[in-house]
Write a protein that holds these residues in place. Structure first.
Motif, short mmCIF file in Angstrom:
data_model
loop_
_atom_site.label_atom_id
_atom_site.label_comp_id
_atom_site.label_asym_id
_atom_site.label_seq_id
_atom_site.Cartn_x
_atom_site.Cartn_y
_atom_site.Cartn_z
N ARG A 1 0.83 -1.21 0.00
CA ARG A 1 0.00 0.00 0.00
C ARG A 1 0.86 1.26 0.00
O ARG A 1 0.60 2.22 -0.74
CB ARG A 1 -0.93 0.00 1.21
CG ARG A 1 -2.31 0.48 0.88
CD ARG A 1 -3.30 0.34 2.03
NE ARG A 1 -3.52 -1.05 2.40
CZ ARG A 1 -3.31 -1.57 3.61
NH1 ARG A 1 -2.89 -0.81 4.58
NH2 ARG A 1 -3.52 -2.83 3.84
N SER A 2 1.91 1.27 0.82
CA SER A 2 2.80 2.42 0.92
C SER A 2 3.52 2.68 -0.40
O SER A 2 3.64 3.82 -0.85
CB SER A 2 3.80 2.19 2.04
OG SER A 2 4.78 3.19 2.05
N LYS A 3 4.01 1.61 -1.02
CA LYS A 3 4.71 1.77 -2.31
C LYS A 3 3.76 2.24 -3.41
O LYS A 3 4.13 3.06 -4.25
CB LYS A 3 5.40 0.47 -2.70
CG LYS A 3 6.68 0.21 -1.91
CD LYS A 3 7.43 -0.96 -2.50
CE LYS A 3 8.77 -1.14 -1.84
NZ LYS A 3 9.79 -0.21 -2.33
N ALA B 1 10.49 -4.25 -11.66
CA ALA B 1 11.56 -5.07 -11.06
C ALA B 1 11.20 -5.47 -9.63
O ALA B 1 11.43 -6.61 -9.22
CB ALA B 1 12.88 -4.30 -11.07
N TRP B 2 10.62 -4.55 -8.85
CA TRP B 2 10.25 -4.86 -7.47
C TRP B 2 9.12 -5.88 -7.43
O TRP B 2 9.13 -6.80 -6.62
CB TRP B 2 9.85 -3.59 -6.70
CG TRP B 2 9.55 -3.87 -5.27
CD1 TRP B 2 10.47 -4.05 -4.27
CD2 TRP B 2 8.26 -4.04 -4.68
NE1 TRP B 2 9.82 -4.31 -3.07
CE2 TRP B 2 8.45 -4.31 -3.30
CE3 TRP B 2 6.96 -3.99 -5.16
CZ2 TRP B 2 7.41 -4.53 -2.41
CZ3 TRP B 2 5.91 -4.19 -4.27
CH2 TRP B 2 6.15 -4.46 -2.92
N VAL B 3 8.14 -5.73 -8.33
CA VAL B 3 7.03 -6.68 -8.38
C VAL B 3 7.54 -8.07 -8.74
O VAL B 3 7.13 -9.06 -8.13
CB VAL B 3 5.94 -6.21 -9.38
CG1 VAL B 3 4.89 -7.30 -9.60
CG2 VAL B 3 5.27 -4.94 -8.88
N VAL B 4 8.45 -8.17 -9.68
CA VAL B 4 9.02 -9.47 -10.06
C VAL B 4 9.78 -10.06 -8.88
O VAL B 4 9.62 -11.24 -8.55
CB VAL B 4 9.94 -9.33 -11.30
CG1 VAL B 4 10.76 -10.59 -11.51
CG2 VAL B 4 9.11 -9.01 -12.53
N CYS C 1 -2.22 -14.19 -4.55
CA CYS C 1 -2.28 -13.34 -5.74
C CYS C 1 -3.61 -12.61 -5.87
O CYS C 1 -3.68 -11.52 -6.43
CB CYS C 1 -2.02 -14.16 -7.00
SG CYS C 1 -0.28 -14.64 -7.15
N SER C 2 -4.68 -13.18 -5.32
CA SER C 2 -6.00 -12.52 -5.41
C SER C 2 -6.03 -11.22 -4.61
O SER C 2 -6.88 -10.37 -4.84
CB SER C 2 -7.09 -13.46 -4.92
OG SER C 2 -7.02 -13.65 -3.52
N TYR C 3 -5.08 -11.03 -3.70
CA TYR C 3 -5.01 -9.80 -2.93
C TYR C 3 -4.28 -8.74 -3.72
O TYR C 3 -4.22 -7.62 -3.40
CB TYR C 3 -4.33 -10.03 -1.58
CG TYR C 3 -5.26 -10.70 -0.61
CD1 TYR C 3 -6.04 -9.95 0.26
CD2 TYR C 3 -5.36 -12.09 -0.55
CE1 TYR C 3 -6.90 -10.55 1.14
CE2 TYR C 3 -6.23 -12.70 0.33
CZ TYR C 3 -6.98 -11.93 1.18
OH TYR C 3 -7.84 -12.54 2.05
#
Length: 185
Positions: A102-104, A113-116, A183-185
């Motif tokens: 949420r903060s990001k 890159a962060w999501v991966v 992943c649903s979140y």
């Protein structure tokens, strides 16, 4: 004590160090009201004794969890306890993964890159839990702690054990359920 979260049947508390050499704790206090809830708590199917047993076993199996301290029921020895408690070490500087995400998002710091990196870390974490023979049915970002490491990466720790059970050895598909749920979140 500081109340971190409260629901009708439980409270999560932050307990500061009691003195020199003592540690901060996260304490879950369960209130077992009516029906089968007290009996289930007595036999560690739910509540503080269940959390203690599962967290202790996960730690022994090498799953990243905060160090368990203890669990108890009250009144002691009762077949229908009114309350139970579970305590574990507080991880200073760690934040629930849901708050980090949420903060990001709010600050516009979510990069591909962060999501991966996060997805790979979650996949490895779920695989570790599954290989150790456990299935957390309620795996979501609020039940994972995100702990930044000095090297610039991060670690994930499981912090909720209410719905964690031993995985049946013949049910390999539950790993997909864990990944789909998170992943649903």
């Amino acid at each position: 004590f500081e109340v971190v979260r409260s629901r009708f049947d439980r409270e999560v508390l932050y307990v500061p160090p009691a003195g020199p050499g003592s540690t901060e704790l996260l304490v879950k206090l369960y209130h077992h009201r009516g029906g089968l809830a007290p009996v289930r708590a007595r036999f560690a199917v739910t509540g503080g004794l269940h959390d203690w047993r599962i967290c202790h076993r996960l730690a022994a199996a090498g799953v990243a969890v905060p160090k368990p301290v203890g669990g108890a029921i009250w009144p002691t020895g009762s077949m229908r306890p009114q309350s139970s408690v579970f305590a574990q070490h507080w991880i200073q500087g760690a934040t629930p993964l849901s708050k980090v995400i949420r903060s990001k998002e709010t600050s516009g710091q979510v990069s591909e890159a962060w999501v991966v990196e996060l997805c790979v870390a979650i996949g490895r974490f779920v695989a570790t839990i599954q290989r150790r023979g456990y299935f957390p049915r309620d795996l979501h970002p609020g039940n994972l702690l995100y702990e930044a490491s000095p090297s610039g990466g991060f670690n994930l720790l499981l912090i909720d054990y209410e719905s964690t059970r031993r995985r049946h050895p013949l049910r390999k598909s539950v790993a997909h359920l864990n990944l789909g749920h998170i992943c649903s979140y």
